[in-house]
Structure formats: C-alpha cells, structure tokens
Design an enzyme around this catalytic site. Structure first.
Site, PDB file in Angstrom:
ATOM      1  N   LYS A   8     -22.423   9.812 -32.036  1.00 36.67           N
ATOM      2  CA  LYS A   8     -22.021   9.126 -30.809  1.00 36.67           C
ATOM      3  C   LYS A   8     -23.027   8.047 -30.410  1.00 36.67           C
ATOM      4  O   LYS A   8     -22.657   7.063 -29.774  1.00 36.67           O
ATOM      5  CB  LYS A   8     -21.845  10.127 -29.667  1.00 36.67           C
TER       6      LYS A   8
ATOM      7  N   THR B 242     -18.429  12.821 -33.277  1.00 41.32           N
ATOM      8  CA  THR B 242     -19.180  13.912 -32.695  1.00 41.32           C
ATOM      9  C   THR B 242     -20.668  13.561 -32.768  1.00 41.32           C
ATOM     10  O   THR B 242     -21.076  12.626 -33.454  1.00 41.32           O
ATOM     11  CB  THR B 242     -18.914  15.234 -33.438  1.00 41.32           C
TER      12      THR B 242
ATOM     13  N   TYR C 141     -14.641  26.335 -26.043  1.00 40.89           N
ATOM     14  CA  TYR C 141     -13.230  26.685 -26.211  1.00 40.89           C
ATOM     15  C   TYR C 141     -13.011  27.718 -27.318  1.00 40.89           C
ATOM     16  O   TYR C 141     -11.915  28.257 -27.442  1.00 40.89           O
ATOM     17  CB  TYR C 141     -12.372  25.437 -26.481  1.00 40.89           C
TER      18      TYR C 141
ATOM     19  N   ASP D 257     -14.940  11.306 -23.106  1.00 40.51           N
ATOM     20  CA  ASP D 257     -15.389  12.608 -22.604  1.00 40.51           C
ATOM     21  C   ASP D 257     -15.525  12.585 -21.085  1.00 40.51           C
ATOM     22  O   ASP D 257     -15.133  13.543 -20.397  1.00 40.51           O
ATOM     23  CB  ASP D 257     -16.738  12.992 -23.215  1.00 40.51           C
TER      24      ASP D 257
ATOM     25  N   GLN E 177      -9.534  14.380 -23.330  1.00 43.20           N
ATOM     26  CA  GLN E 177     -10.223  13.255 -23.976  1.00 43.20           C
ATOM     27  C   GLN E 177      -9.447  12.769 -25.201  1.00 43.20           C
ATOM     28  O   GLN E 177      -9.446  11.580 -25.503  1.00 43.20           O
ATOM     29  CB  GLN E 177     -11.670  13.626 -24.326  1.00 43.20           C
TER      30      GLN E 177
ATOM     31  N   SER F 220     -12.624  21.857 -36.244  1.00 40.95           N
ATOM     32  CA  SER F 220     -12.319  20.851 -35.233  1.00 40.95           C
ATOM     33  C   SER F 220     -10.838  20.859 -34.926  1.00 40.95           C
ATOM     34  O   SER F 220     -10.012  20.906 -35.832  1.00 40.95           O
ATOM     35  CB  SER F 220     -12.732  19.462 -35.721  1.00 40.95           C
ATOM     36  N   LEU F 221     -10.531  20.808 -33.639  1.00 36.09           N
ATOM     37  CA  LEU F 221      -9.132  20.761 -33.235  1.00 36.09           C
ATOM     38  C   LEU F 221      -8.598  19.333 -33.187  1.00 36.09           C
ATOM     39  O   LEU F 221      -7.401  19.121 -33.010  1.00 36.09           O
ATOM     40  CB  LEU F 221      -8.966  21.389 -31.844  1.00 36.09           C
TER      41      LEU F 221
END
Length: 275
Positions: free
Chosen positions: A68, A64, A217, A105, A245, A17-18
């Site tokens: 959600k 995530t 990505y 988002d 986001q 995860s970034l």
C-alpha cells in the site's frame, strides 16, 4: 457492455483472501462477461517489475500491506484520502494510460459504521496502533469531533499515532495497553489487533456496551465481538469493512455504480462458512 478487462489483488505473502470472491461476484451481477479477477504474490522488490508487465487490458489492482505504501512512487497521482495516510489500496488504470491510486479502506470504515447506525460519535477508542489503526483514525476524523483514545503497547507505536493525529487534525490521547479495558466504555471502539489479542478484554465488556468495530473477519466472531453482541451492543465486523471497501473498488475499476453490495456480502459469508 464493457470490454473484457483484468484486475487482481496483490500481496506478500498473500494469505486467504476474499477479494477474488467479492469482485468476481460483482462482475457476474453487473453482467461483465469476460472480466477476470486474480491474485498474485508480489513483494515490494518485485512490484515495479510486475507493473511493467501490465498491458492495456488491466482495469485495476487491490493492494495489501506493505504494498500500500510501496506502490505510491509507481503512480501518476493519488487521491487526498490516500495521501492522508500514505496508503493506497486501490489502483485504477485509466483509458489514457494513467495510474491513479486511492484508499477505499477509510470510506469503507465510515460506510460500514453508517450501515450499523453509527453516523457520528462524540468520542472513540482504538485498540492497537498498526497499519489499520491509521485508516481507522482517518475514518474517525470524519465522524468524531471529540477525543480519540488509542491504546498501544510500545512508545514507538505511540509516537506514530501522535504523528498521524497531528497530520489528520484529530485529538488523540495515547493510553497504555494495560488500561485497555477502559476503552470498552467509549461510544465507539475500533479493534485493529490480530486474532486473540483482545480475548482477555471480553470479560470487561460493560453491561450496556455501545458500538464495536472489530476489523477481523476470520475467525468470526472474535471472543470480544461475541460477548459484545451477547450484551446487546452493536457489532461491525471486518467482513463489513471488506465488502464496503470492495464495493468502492469495483465502482472505480468498472465505472459502474452501484456495485451489488448485498450479493457481494452473501458471497463473502458463504466463502467464510465453507472455509
């Protein structure tokens, strides 16, 4: 200077995860010494218990799927944006102890498109009908007054997208995935599929493509995005979405704006390049 606070991204399983890279970069740029951003693997069953452990030092959470939707019953209120797709990706803990939920988002998609010159389109196409597709549909409701074609693999997915379209008040035409190459001639194409699914479509990219938003990505570019760019079309990446986001999340959690978009993007690019 704001007092040290905590934030984190939750998921199950939580793969690479970034989010920590982006948020920590923002804290550094904003001078938020002592603020921390971590990651925790939490499933739906464990989410209520995790919330019980959170103290007053917590500023917010990034979520995530499938969390959600699972988080909604645990919150005091959610925004209209989050309610429109039954999905909260951002939780903010207010000073009076309330837990508020939002979805960044959807405005993140709109902001990423706008950054690449796409403010409004007369028609659009969505490839895929998973969880991200509903957010894409909600974003298109803000910028696309015309028909949105959604290319799906199953009738079950088709039924879900019809329900979302009715709820969001948008005009949707459901199409079979076998005809997905027709989508590539739309003024805007949003690909919400997993890696590799659209590779075969690359050979059908028109000579003068319009705009493509590919939510992936990593790996990047996708085969479709590379061909699209080579033909001169505008390409928006999943990193663009992730950064935009995250900018909104940082602003909500810290109360400071604007968040350092450029620095966050560069940090994300470096993290992807380093693997």
């Amino acid at each position: 200077m704001a007092a040290p606070r905590r934030a984190a991204v939750l998921g199950s399983p939580i793969a690479h995860s970034l989010s920590p890279v982006l948020h920590r970069t923002a804290y550094q740029e904003l001078g938020l010494t002592g603020w921390t951003y971590d990651r925790f693997e939490v499933d739906e069953a464990g989410l209520p218990g995790f919330f019980e452990t959170l103290g007053a030092e917590w500023a917010g959470l990034s979520l995530t799927m499938p969390l959600k939707r699972a988080v909604i019953p645990l919150l005091d209120e959610i925004s209209e944006t989050a309610a429109s797709v039954d999905a909260v990706n951002t939780v903010v803990f207010t000073e009076d102890g309330r837990r508020t939920g939002d979805n960044t988002d959807i405005p993140g998609i709109v902001a990423a498109l706008r950054e690449h010159g796409v403010d409004k389109v007369e028609a659009a196409a969505i490839l895929g009908a998973g969880a991200t597709a509903s957010s894409a549909l909600a974003a298109l409701a803000r910028i696309c007054p015309g028909e949105i074609a959604v290319y799906v693999r199953s009738e079950a997915r088709a039924a879900e997208m019809r329900q979302w379209a009715e709820r969001l008040g948008v005009s949707v035409r459901i199409a079979d995935w076998a005809d997905a190459e027709q989508a590539l001639r739309a003024p805007l194409v949003i690909s919400t599929t997993p890696a590799g699914v659209t590779d075969a479509l690359a050979r059908s990219v028109p000579e003068r493509p319009a705009a493509l938003f590919d939510v992936l990505y990593d790996p990047w570019p996708t085969v479709l995005a590379a061909r699209w760019s080579a033909y001169g079309g505008a390409v928006v990446s999943g990193l663009d979405l992730l950064v935009h986001q995250a900018v909104l999340q940082v602003e909500q959690m810290t109360g400071l704006a604007p968040a350092p978009l450029d620095a966050m993007r560069k940090a994300g690019e470096r993290a992807l390049a380093d693997g």
